[in-house]
Design an enzyme around this catalytic site. Structure first.
Site, PDB file in Angstrom:
ATOM      1  N   ILE A  20      35.609  78.289  29.922  1.00 44.09           N
ATOM      2  CA  ILE A  20      34.909  77.868  28.701  1.00 44.09           C
ATOM      3  C   ILE A  20      35.011  76.356  28.578  1.00 44.09           C
ATOM      4  O   ILE A  20      36.119  75.798  28.530  1.00 44.09           O
ATOM      5  CB  ILE A  20      35.548  78.465  27.429  1.00 44.09           C
ATOM      6  N   THR A  21      33.877  75.693  28.468  1.00 45.77           N
ATOM      7  CA  THR A  21      33.920  74.249  28.234  1.00 45.77           C
ATOM      8  C   THR A  21      34.029  73.995  26.724  1.00 45.77           C
ATOM      9  O   THR A  21      33.584  74.799  25.910  1.00 45.77           O
ATOM     10  CB  THR A  21      32.662  73.553  28.787  1.00 45.77           C
ATOM     11  N   ALA A  23      36.654  74.056  24.860  1.00 44.94           N
ATOM     12  CA  ALA A  23      37.485  75.059  24.186  1.00 44.94           C
ATOM     13  C   ALA A  23      38.656  74.441  23.427  1.00 44.94           C
ATOM     14  O   ALA A  23      39.473  75.164  22.867  1.00 44.94           O
ATOM     15  CB  ALA A  23      37.994  76.077  25.201  1.00 44.94           C
ATOM     16  N   SER A  25      38.233  72.711  20.777  1.00 49.40           N
ATOM     17  CA  SER A  25      37.780  72.398  19.428  1.00 49.40           C
ATOM     18  C   SER A  25      36.739  73.419  18.964  1.00 49.40           C
ATOM     19  O   SER A  25      36.076  74.048  19.797  1.00 49.40           O
ATOM     20  CB  SER A  25      37.156  70.992  19.449  1.00 49.40           C
ATOM     21  N   GLY A  26      36.618  73.586  17.665  1.00 45.69           N
ATOM     22  CA  GLY A  26      35.509  74.302  17.049  1.00 45.69           C
ATOM     23  C   GLY A  26      35.245  75.694  17.602  1.00 45.69           C
ATOM     24  O   GLY A  26      36.152  76.518  17.766  1.00 45.69           O
ATOM     25  N   TYR A 180      19.125  65.024  20.412  1.00 41.85           N
ATOM     26  CA  TYR A 180      19.939  66.261  20.331  1.00 41.85           C
ATOM     27  C   TYR A 180      19.051  67.484  20.485  1.00 41.85           C
ATOM     28  O   TYR A 180      19.349  68.397  21.269  1.00 41.85           O
ATOM     29  CB  TYR A 180      20.703  66.319  19.006  1.00 41.85           C
TER      30      TYR A 180
HETATM   31  N1  NAP Z   1      28.792  73.547  14.677  1.00 40.39           N
HETATM   32  C1  NAP Z   1      27.516  73.849  14.516  1.00 40.39           C
HETATM   33  O1  NAP Z   1      27.018  74.059  13.398  1.00 40.39           O
HETATM   34  C2  NAP Z   1      26.639  73.986  15.716  1.00 40.39           C
HETATM   35  C3  NAP Z   1      25.301  74.310  15.507  1.00 40.39           C
HETATM   36  C4  NAP Z   1      24.471  74.490  16.620  1.00 40.39           C
HETATM   37  C5  NAP Z   1      24.982  74.353  17.891  1.00 40.39           C
HETATM   38  N2  NAP Z   1      26.289  74.014  18.068  1.00 40.39           N
HETATM   39  C6  NAP Z   1      26.773  73.872  19.448  1.00 40.39           C
HETATM   40  O2  NAP Z   1      28.023  74.497  19.583  1.00 40.39           O
HETATM   41  C7  NAP Z   1      28.754  73.890  20.655  1.00 40.39           C
HETATM   42  C8  NAP Z   1      30.184  73.650  20.233  1.00 40.39           C
HETATM   43  O3  NAP Z   1      30.199  72.687  19.199  1.00 40.39           O
HETATM   44  P1  NAP Z   1      31.236  72.725  17.991  1.00 40.39           P
HETATM   45  O4  NAP Z   1      30.454  72.899  16.760  1.00 40.39           O
HETATM   46  O5  NAP Z   1      32.353  73.649  18.301  1.00 40.39           O
HETATM   47  O6  NAP Z   1      31.709  71.199  18.016  1.00 40.39           O
HETATM   48  P2  NAP Z   1      33.113  70.503  18.323  1.00 40.39           P
HETATM   49  O7  NAP Z   1      34.182  71.090  17.461  1.00 40.39           O
HETATM   50  O8  NAP Z   1      32.851  69.060  18.216  1.00 40.39           O
HETATM   51  O9  NAP Z   1      33.383  70.917  19.821  1.00 40.39           O
HETATM   52  C9  NAP Z   1      32.638  70.338  20.869  1.00 40.39           C
HETATM   53  C10 NAP Z   1      33.451  70.434  22.126  1.00 40.39           C
HETATM   54  O10 NAP Z   1      32.689  69.836  23.194  1.00 40.39           O
HETATM   55  C11 NAP Z   1      33.538  68.901  23.840  1.00 40.39           C
HETATM   56  N3  NAP Z   1      32.839  67.805  24.473  1.00 40.39           N
HETATM   57  C12 NAP Z   1      32.088  66.829  23.894  1.00 40.39           C
HETATM   58  N4  NAP Z   1      31.694  65.939  24.815  1.00 40.39           N
HETATM   59  C13 NAP Z   1      32.192  66.356  25.996  1.00 40.39           C
HETATM   60  C14 NAP Z   1      32.159  65.862  27.325  1.00 40.39           C
HETATM   61  N5  NAP Z   1      31.517  64.719  27.635  1.00 40.39           N
HETATM   62  N6  NAP Z   1      32.799  66.544  28.310  1.00 40.39           N
HETATM   63  C15 NAP Z   1      33.456  67.679  28.024  1.00 40.39           C
HETATM   64  N7  NAP Z   1      33.548  68.191  26.790  1.00 40.39           N
HETATM   65  C16 NAP Z   1      32.927  67.546  25.786  1.00 40.39           C
HETATM   66  C17 NAP Z   1      34.437  68.376  22.731  1.00 40.39           C
HETATM   67  O11 NAP Z   1      35.558  67.702  23.282  1.00 40.39           O
HETATM   68  P3  NAP Z   1      36.317  66.544  22.443  1.00 40.39           P
HETATM   69  O12 NAP Z   1      37.245  67.278  21.530  1.00 40.39           O
HETATM   70  O13 NAP Z   1      36.987  65.756  23.498  1.00 40.39           O
HETATM   71  O14 NAP Z   1      35.266  65.777  21.697  1.00 40.39           O
HETATM   72  C18 NAP Z   1      34.772  69.669  22.032  1.00 40.39           C
HETATM   73  O15 NAP Z   1      35.755  70.373  22.738  1.00 40.39           O
HETATM   74  C19 NAP Z   1      27.966  72.644  21.027  1.00 40.39           C
HETATM   75  O16 NAP Z   1      27.223  72.892  22.199  1.00 40.39           O
HETATM   76  C20 NAP Z   1      27.019  72.427  19.846  1.00 40.39           C
HETATM   77  O17 NAP Z   1      25.824  71.774  20.217  1.00 40.39           O
HETATM   78  C21 NAP Z   1      27.118  73.830  17.014  1.00 40.39           C
END
Ligand code: NAP
Length: 315
Positions: A20-21, A23, A25-26, A180
């Site tokens: 899982i990439t 993983a 956070s969030g 985005y």
């Molecule tokens: N939250 C929402 O409402 C929502 C809605 C639609 C889609 N999504 C999608 O859900 C997915 C997870 O997002 P989340 O909401 O859980 O956000 P998040 O808490 O910010 O988690 C994002 C994760 O991606 C990692 N990441 C960012 N840039 C990276 C890189 N260059 N290389 C490797 N890892 C990287 C972050 O690592 P760091 O901790 O190092 O930054 C973090 O582990 C994303 O694809 C996002 O587009 C989220």
């Protein structure tokens, strides 16, 4: 399709290996946690060793016997993707992945940024890196029923347009609804096109996709974090949060459904079942119409192989 599906419905993951990439956070963290509770072994790459190890420690607080491999991966840097994939292939020379979950992402970086490879950061992190990772690790995925590649997209994909004249936002940069949304539409296109190609080859591996609705995670602040107090996304997050959002655990459920439920379909797309798919329990989600065009998908695939320098190993 209402499912009332919760984490209780996740089938046993004993003996299954999952990558899982994002993983640490969030949503990715909660996806990993629930899969660990069900017995999966999890490869957990983060941008730094510290982040990966601290996520592993947090999972072990809940699941003391969890089998976890913290690793390092920066999806925004193709050399990091290649080096990570190489380490995984060396460690597990036989096909041994049951699940590859492309979850990591970044959203709405206020000013256009380029990666070390010279690509726009959201397109690179959310799409090019995951494409390259999936291609490089495809031969590590067990060629058998039950193996899945899961891609996390977003409702923002419906606002997206693949602008072949502006893929890297070199002509115009719009953080959220431009770069985005395009990157997330590219994810949806990738999921459908990869499934199309696997179906043509009669592969037992399937591709599913999911989106979390509107889940409160670091996503809303990590990208736009330096955008200042009056950033519209920040304001929207504050105002709408109590009504329209859900927590990261619930945000992870569509991914978990897509990854584990026996009824998830090849090429299926899952998200929350509530108003505008913002919150709720997993159900079939509405896919962006633009994700369904085979000509766009084929052109994007070809360009992506050129941009990443990685050929997808499908005979
Ligand atoms: N939250 C929402 O409402 C929502 C809605 C639609 C889609 N999504 C999608 O859900 C997915 C997870 O997002 P989340 O909401 O859980 O956000 P998040 O808490 O910010 O988690 C994002 C994760 O991606 C990692 N990441 C960012 N840039 C990276 C890189 N260059 N290389 C490797 N890892 C990287 C972050 O690592 P760091 O901790 O190092 O930054 C973090 O582990 C994303 O694809 C996002 O587009 C989220």
């Amino acid at each position: 399709m209402k499912t009332n599906w919760t984490a209780q419905n996740i089938p046993s993951q004993q003996g299954r290996r999952v990558l899982i990439t994002g993983a640490n956070s969030g949503i990715g963290f909660h996806t990993a946690l629930e899969l660990a509770r069900r017995g999966a072994e999890i490869i957990l790459p983060a941008r730094t060793t510290e982040k990966a190890e601290s996520a592993a420690a947090a999972i072990r607080q809940e699941v003391p016997n969890a089998k976890l491999l913290p690793e390092v991966l920066d999806l925004a840097e193709l050399s990091s993707v290649a080096a990570f994939a190489e380490r995984i292939l060396q460690r597990y020379p036989q096909p041994s992945l049951d699940l590859l979950i492309n979850n990591a992402g970044v959203m709405a970086i206020p000013h256009r940024q380029l990666t070390p490879d010279g690509y726009e950061r959201q397109f690179a992190t959310n799409y090019l890196g995951p494409f390259a990772l999936t291609a490089l690790l495809f031969r590590a995925v067990k060629p058998q029923a039950g193996s899945r590649i899961v891609i996390v997209s977003s409702t923002a994909s419906k606002m997206g347009k693949i602008d072949f004249e502006n893929l890297q936002s070199e002509r115009r940069y719009s953080p959220m609804w431009g770069a985005y949304a395009q990157s997330k539409l590219a994810d949806s296109i990738f999921a459908i096109e990869l499934q199309r190609r696997l179906t043509a080859l009669h592969s037992p591996v399937i591709v599913t996709a999911a989106h979390p609705g509107y889940a409160i995670t670091n996503l809303q602040t990590s990208g736009p974090g330096d955008a200042g107090f009056l950033n519209p996304l920040r304001i929207a997050t504050k105002v709408l949060k109590p009504f329209l959002s859900q927590d990261a655990h619930h945000g992870a459920l569509p991914t978990l459904f897509a990854a584990t439920d026996p009824s998830a379909e090849p090429g299926g797309y899952y998200g929350p079942d509530g108003f505008q798919e913002l919150k709720g329990l997993p159900a079939k989600a509405r896919i962006a119409a633009a994700a369904l065009d085979p000509a766009t998908a084929s052109k994007l695939w070809h360009i992506t192989e050129q941009l990443t320098g990685v050929q997808f190993p499908l005979a």
